[in-house]
Design a protein around this motif. Structure first.
Motif, PDB file in Angstrom:
ATOM      1  N   SER A  49     -25.270-115.480 141.139  1.00 21.36           N
ATOM      2  CA  SER A  49     -25.826-114.508 141.966  1.00 21.36           C
ATOM      3  C   SER A  49     -27.232-114.440 142.301  1.00 21.36           C
ATOM      4  O   SER A  49     -27.770-113.808 143.302  1.00 21.36           O
ATOM      5  CB  SER A  49     -25.694-112.880 141.359  1.00 21.36           C
ATOM      6  OG  SER A  49     -26.619-112.883 140.073  1.00 21.36           O
ATOM      7  N   MET A  50     -27.974-115.633 141.742  1.00 19.45           N
ATOM      8  CA  MET A  50     -29.403-115.623 142.249  1.00 19.45           C
ATOM      9  C   MET A  50     -29.782-116.108 143.567  1.00 19.45           C
ATOM     10  O   MET A  50     -31.046-115.977 143.813  1.00 19.45           O
ATOM     11  CB  MET A  50     -30.233-116.523 141.023  1.00 19.45           C
ATOM     12  CG  MET A  50     -30.146-115.750 139.572  1.00 19.45           C
ATOM     13  SD  MET A  50     -30.635-113.994 139.534  1.00 19.45           S
ATOM     14  CE  MET A  50     -32.457-114.209 140.422  1.00 19.45           C
ATOM     15  N   GLU A  51     -28.762-116.610 144.276  1.00 15.92           N
ATOM     16  CA  GLU A  51     -29.009-117.323 145.587  1.00 15.92           C
ATOM     17  C   GLU A  51     -29.261-115.827 146.841  1.00 15.92           C
ATOM     18  O   GLU A  51     -29.719-115.944 147.633  1.00 15.92           O
ATOM     19  CB  GLU A  51     -27.834-117.982 146.198  1.00 15.92           C
ATOM     20  CG  GLU A  51     -26.566-117.207 146.455  1.00 15.92           C
ATOM     21  CD  GLU A  51     -25.508-118.292 146.776  1.00 15.92           C
ATOM     22  OE1 GLU A  51     -25.736-119.404 146.970  1.00 15.92           O
ATOM     23  OE2 GLU A  51     -24.335-117.682 146.917  1.00 15.92           O
ATOM     24  N   LEU A  52     -28.764-114.530 145.956  1.00 18.90           N
ATOM     25  CA  LEU A  52     -29.155-113.162 146.611  1.00 18.90           C
ATOM     26  C   LEU A  52     -30.678-113.121 146.844  1.00 18.90           C
ATOM     27  O   LEU A  52     -30.866-112.384 147.568  1.00 18.90           O
ATOM     28  CB  LEU A  52     -28.410-112.250 145.837  1.00 18.90           C
ATOM     29  CG  LEU A  52     -27.086-112.164 146.189  1.00 18.90           C
ATOM     30  CD1 LEU A  52     -26.242-111.030 145.219  1.00 18.90           C
ATOM     31  CD2 LEU A  52     -26.651-111.679 147.727  1.00 18.90           C
ATOM     32  N   ALA A  53     -31.413-113.734 146.081  1.00 21.84           N
ATOM     33  CA  ALA A  53     -32.820-113.610 146.163  1.00 21.84           C
ATOM     34  C   ALA A  53     -33.473-114.083 147.562  1.00 21.84           C
ATOM     35  O   ALA A  53     -34.385-113.818 148.121  1.00 21.84           O
ATOM     36  CB  ALA A  53     -33.636-114.377 145.163  1.00 21.84           C
ATOM     37  N   SER A  54     -32.466-114.829 148.190  1.00 25.83           N
ATOM     38  CA  SER A  54     -32.709-115.383 149.546  1.00 25.83           C
ATOM     39  C   SER A  54     -32.802-114.295 150.739  1.00 25.83           C
ATOM     40  O   SER A  54     -33.613-114.666 151.580  1.00 25.83           O
ATOM     41  CB  SER A  54     -31.813-116.555 149.877  1.00 25.83           C
ATOM     42  OG  SER A  54     -30.567-116.201 150.114  1.00 25.83           O
ATOM     43  N   LEU A  55     -32.296-113.097 150.221  1.00 25.15           N
ATOM     44  CA  LEU A  55     -32.188-112.115 151.083  1.00 25.15           C
ATOM     45  C   LEU A  55     -33.411-111.279 151.339  1.00 25.15           C
ATOM     46  O   LEU A  55     -33.669-110.584 152.247  1.00 25.15           O
ATOM     47  CB  LEU A  55     -30.931-111.126 150.911  1.00 25.15           C
ATOM     48  CG  LEU A  55     -29.647-111.429 151.269  1.00 25.15           C
ATOM     49  CD1 LEU A  55     -28.901-112.762 150.866  1.00 25.15           C
ATOM     50  CD2 LEU A  55     -28.783-110.516 151.009  1.00 25.15           C
ATOM     51  N   PHE A  56     -34.326-111.717 150.416  1.00 25.13           N
ATOM     52  CA  PHE A  56     -35.755-111.146 150.439  1.00 25.13           C
ATOM     53  C   PHE A  56     -36.996-112.096 150.929  1.00 25.13           C
ATOM     54  O   PHE A  56     -36.665-113.387 151.054  1.00 25.13           O
ATOM     55  CB  PHE A  56     -36.245-110.681 149.237  1.00 25.13           C
ATOM     56  CG  PHE A  56     -35.159-109.517 148.593  1.00 25.13           C
ATOM     57  CD1 PHE A  56     -35.002-108.314 149.020  1.00 25.13           C
ATOM     58  CD2 PHE A  56     -34.072-109.994 147.687  1.00 25.13           C
ATOM     59  CE1 PHE A  56     -34.082-107.439 148.634  1.00 25.13           C
ATOM     60  CE2 PHE A  56     -33.025-109.194 147.072  1.00 25.13           C
ATOM     61  CZ  PHE A  56     -33.149-107.859 147.742  1.00 25.13           C
ATOM     62  N   PRO A  57     -38.055-111.494 151.519  1.00 23.49           N
ATOM     63  CA  PRO A  57     -39.096-112.455 151.958  1.00 23.49           C
ATOM     64  C   PRO A  57     -39.559-113.383 150.935  1.00 23.49           C
ATOM     65  O   PRO A  57     -39.279-113.177 149.836  1.00 23.49           O
ATOM     66  CB  PRO A  57     -40.348-111.565 152.309  1.00 23.49           C
ATOM     67  CG  PRO A  57     -39.470-110.114 152.411  1.00 23.49           C
ATOM     68  CD  PRO A  57     -38.517-110.158 151.532  1.00 23.49           C
ATOM     69  N   GLU A  58     -40.221-114.403 151.217  1.00 26.98           N
ATOM     70  CA  GLU A  58     -40.645-115.684 150.102  1.00 26.98           C
ATOM     71  C   GLU A  58     -41.514-115.101 149.151  1.00 26.98           C
ATOM     72  O   GLU A  58     -41.277-115.579 147.970  1.00 26.98           O
ATOM     73  CB  GLU A  58     -41.443-116.539 151.218  1.00 26.98           C
ATOM     74  CG  GLU A  58     -41.750-117.853 150.409  1.00 26.98           C
ATOM     75  CD  GLU A  58     -42.241-119.060 151.129  1.00 26.98           C
ATOM     76  OE1 GLU A  58     -42.639-120.040 150.575  1.00 26.98           O
ATOM     77  OE2 GLU A  58     -42.272-118.961 152.324  1.00 26.98           O
ATOM     78  N   PRO A  59     -42.346-114.046 149.535  1.00 29.30           N
ATOM     79  CA  PRO A  59     -43.329-113.802 148.091  1.00 29.30           C
ATOM     80  C   PRO A  59     -42.419-113.337 146.972  1.00 29.30           C
ATOM     81  O   PRO A  59     -42.596-113.140 145.940  1.00 29.30           O
ATOM     82  CB  PRO A  59     -44.297-112.855 148.845  1.00 29.30           C
ATOM     83  CG  PRO A  59     -44.469-113.084 150.309  1.00 29.30           C
ATOM     84  CD  PRO A  59     -42.775-113.648 150.649  1.00 29.30           C
ATOM     85  N   VAL A  60     -41.160-112.675 147.529  1.00 23.41           N
ATOM     86  CA  VAL A  60     -40.070-112.154 146.536  1.00 23.41           C
ATOM     87  C   VAL A  60     -39.505-113.123 145.731  1.00 23.41           C
ATOM     88  O   VAL A  60     -39.406-113.138 144.391  1.00 23.41           O
ATOM     89  CB  VAL A  60     -39.279-111.103 147.429  1.00 23.41           C
ATOM     90  CG1 VAL A  60     -38.343-110.489 146.104  1.00 23.41           C
ATOM     91  CG2 VAL A  60     -40.345-109.756 147.868  1.00 23.41           C
ATOM     92  N   TYR A  61     -38.731-113.930 146.472  1.00 18.24           N
ATOM     93  CA  TYR A  61     -37.995-115.122 145.909  1.00 18.24           C
ATOM     94  C   TYR A  61     -38.835-116.115 144.937  1.00 18.24           C
ATOM     95  O   TYR A  61     -38.243-116.912 144.507  1.00 18.24           O
ATOM     96  CB  TYR A  61     -36.920-115.686 146.686  1.00 18.24           C
ATOM     97  CG  TYR A  61     -37.168-116.160 147.923  1.00 18.24           C
ATOM     98  CD1 TYR A  61     -38.151-117.412 147.866  1.00 18.24           C
ATOM     99  CD2 TYR A  61     -36.768-116.043 149.160  1.00 18.24           C
ATOM    100  CE1 TYR A  61     -38.393-118.425 149.045  1.00 18.24           C
ATOM    101  CE2 TYR A  61     -37.245-116.751 150.295  1.00 18.24           C
ATOM    102  CZ  TYR A  61     -37.951-117.950 150.269  1.00 18.24           C
ATOM    103  OH  TYR A  61     -38.231-118.644 151.274  1.00 18.24           O
ATOM    104  N   LYS A  62     -39.932-116.055 145.332  1.00 15.91           N
ATOM    105  CA  LYS A  62     -41.100-117.136 144.750  1.00 15.91           C
ATOM    106  C   LYS A  62     -41.594-116.349 143.525  1.00 15.91           C
ATOM    107  O   LYS A  62     -42.120-116.951 142.774  1.00 15.91           O
ATOM    108  CB  LYS A  62     -42.208-117.501 145.628  1.00 15.91           C
ATOM    109  CG  LYS A  62     -41.706-118.413 146.753  1.00 15.91           C
ATOM    110  CD  LYS A  62     -41.348-119.789 146.056  1.00 15.91           C
ATOM    111  CE  LYS A  62     -41.221-120.804 147.330  1.00 15.91           C
ATOM    112  NZ  LYS A  62     -40.531-122.352 146.457  1.00 15.91           N
ATOM    113  N   SER A  63     -41.161-115.172 143.244  1.00 15.81           N
ATOM    114  CA  SER A  63     -41.776-114.366 142.119  1.00 15.81           C
ATOM    115  C   SER A  63     -40.631-114.224 141.103  1.00 15.81           C
ATOM    116  O   SER A  63     -39.623-113.467 141.426  1.00 15.81           O
ATOM    117  CB  SER A  63     -42.253-113.033 142.542  1.00 15.81           C
ATOM    118  OG  SER A  63     -42.464-112.081 141.334  1.00 15.81           O
ATOM    119  N   LEU A  64     -40.733-114.537 139.843  1.00 18.12           N
ATOM    120  CA  LEU A  64     -39.631-114.507 138.926  1.00 18.12           C
ATOM    121  C   LEU A  64     -39.169-112.938 138.542  1.00 18.12           C
ATOM    122  O   LEU A  64     -38.090-112.404 138.500  1.00 18.12           O
ATOM    123  CB  LEU A  64     -40.069-115.312 137.407  1.00 18.12           C
ATOM    124  CG  LEU A  64     -39.888-116.565 137.516  1.00 18.12           C
ATOM    125  CD1 LEU A  64     -40.429-117.164 136.224  1.00 18.12           C
ATOM    126  CD2 LEU A  64     -38.439-117.057 137.832  1.00 18.12           C
TER     127      LEU A  64
END
Length: 293
Positions: A49-64
């Protein structure tokens, strides 16, 4: 209870869907492919499911921490999608895992099982890896569960959980003939640790164990950037089963489904007439230990 059924285990590629529509289409295609192959029970990997982080801006998916917080806004959509797909296709679907924030504020690594009637059950991961504890602050689950299905009782041992014999044995002693192991490993050694654990659990409990891993590279992701593994279905090593205990196995790191026909009746037979009685002899091993102080 159905005596035998076809199961599909995913070697799931972590992609960058970028929007919900693309993610939904990807999941639908995966499920349709397995359904067309006659599978009745589908298993997806841990943290797929973690590929869903791609739905958010880069600063979000680059932050654990940022991605965990943001993904909570998609939890209901995630559950709804898999509940709908299970119902539409008449399937049982173990939807890998999703990092879910609990009422306590802690995060659990949760694996939902979706039924054809729209209902669901779940198992939380019990043993946390160093990454989960030290970097991601995921909390351990509190209950070893056995989940009822029309195919019989099943247990879910999420990735690292499979390396601890007492978890699977508790599930088998409670009636599970099938242990599902959604996994996510970023090294070949990690994959083999889980693989060896799965094979050992199948051997010592004389049960089926199914591993479903994430595969491929996702350099954009801080959480699942490297994924190594192969899906497999492991069995007892005895009469009626493969000599190496591997009923089905995928090609390492390839995106694919693997399929196997699961027959619990064969387990009952081998437990009663096999060359060895691992399952029956499990409790007797403790007679060798003196517990007196």
């Amino acid at each position: 209870m159905t005596t035998s059924f076809r199961l599909a285990a995913a070697q799931y590629d972590i992609g960058f869907p970028g929007n919900w529509s693309a993610y939904e289409s990807k999941i639908q295609l995966w499920i349709q492919q397995a359904a067309d192959a006659g599978a009745e029970f589908l298993v997806f990997p841990e943290y797929f499911s973690m590929e869903l982080a791609s739905l958010f801006p880069e600063p979000v998916y680059k932050s654990l921490s940022g991605q965990l917080q943001a993904m909570q806004s998609l939890a209901d959509d995630f559950v709804g999608l898999f509940a709908q797909q299970a119902s539409i296709n008449g399937l049982h679907i173990l939807a890998g895992t999703f990092p879910l924030r609990l009422e306590s504020g802690n995060y659990a690594n949760r694996s939902w099982l979706f039924y054809p009637d729209g209902s669901r059950d779940y198992q939380d991961k019990l043993q946390m890896t160093r990454f989960e504890k030290e970097h991601w602050l995921i909390s351990a689950g509190e209950e070893i569960k056995v989940i009822n299905t029309k195919f019989g009782k099943i247990g879910v041992s999420i990735c690292y959980d499979s390396e601890f014999p007492l978890i699977a044995n508790a599930q088998v002693q409670a009636g599970a003939d099938l242990i599902l192991v959604p996994s996510c490993t970023d090294t070949l050694a990690g994959y083999h640790r889980v693989k060896i654990g799965c094979q050992a659990r199948a051997l010592e409990n004389q049960c089926y164990v199914v591993q479903s891993p994430t595969v491929g590279n996702a350099p954009w992701s801080e959480a699942v950037d490297v994924n190594v593994g192969a899906a497999a279905v492991y069995t007892p090593v005895d009469y009626g089963f493969p000599d190496n205990g591997i009923l089905a196995q995928g090609e390492l790191n390839q995106t694919q489904w693997i399929y196997a026909d699961i027959d619990p009746v064969m387990l009952a037979t081998v437990r009663n007439t096999g060359q060895v009685f691992n399952y029956r002899d499990w409790s007797s091993q403790f007679r060798f230990f003196n517990t007196d102080s």
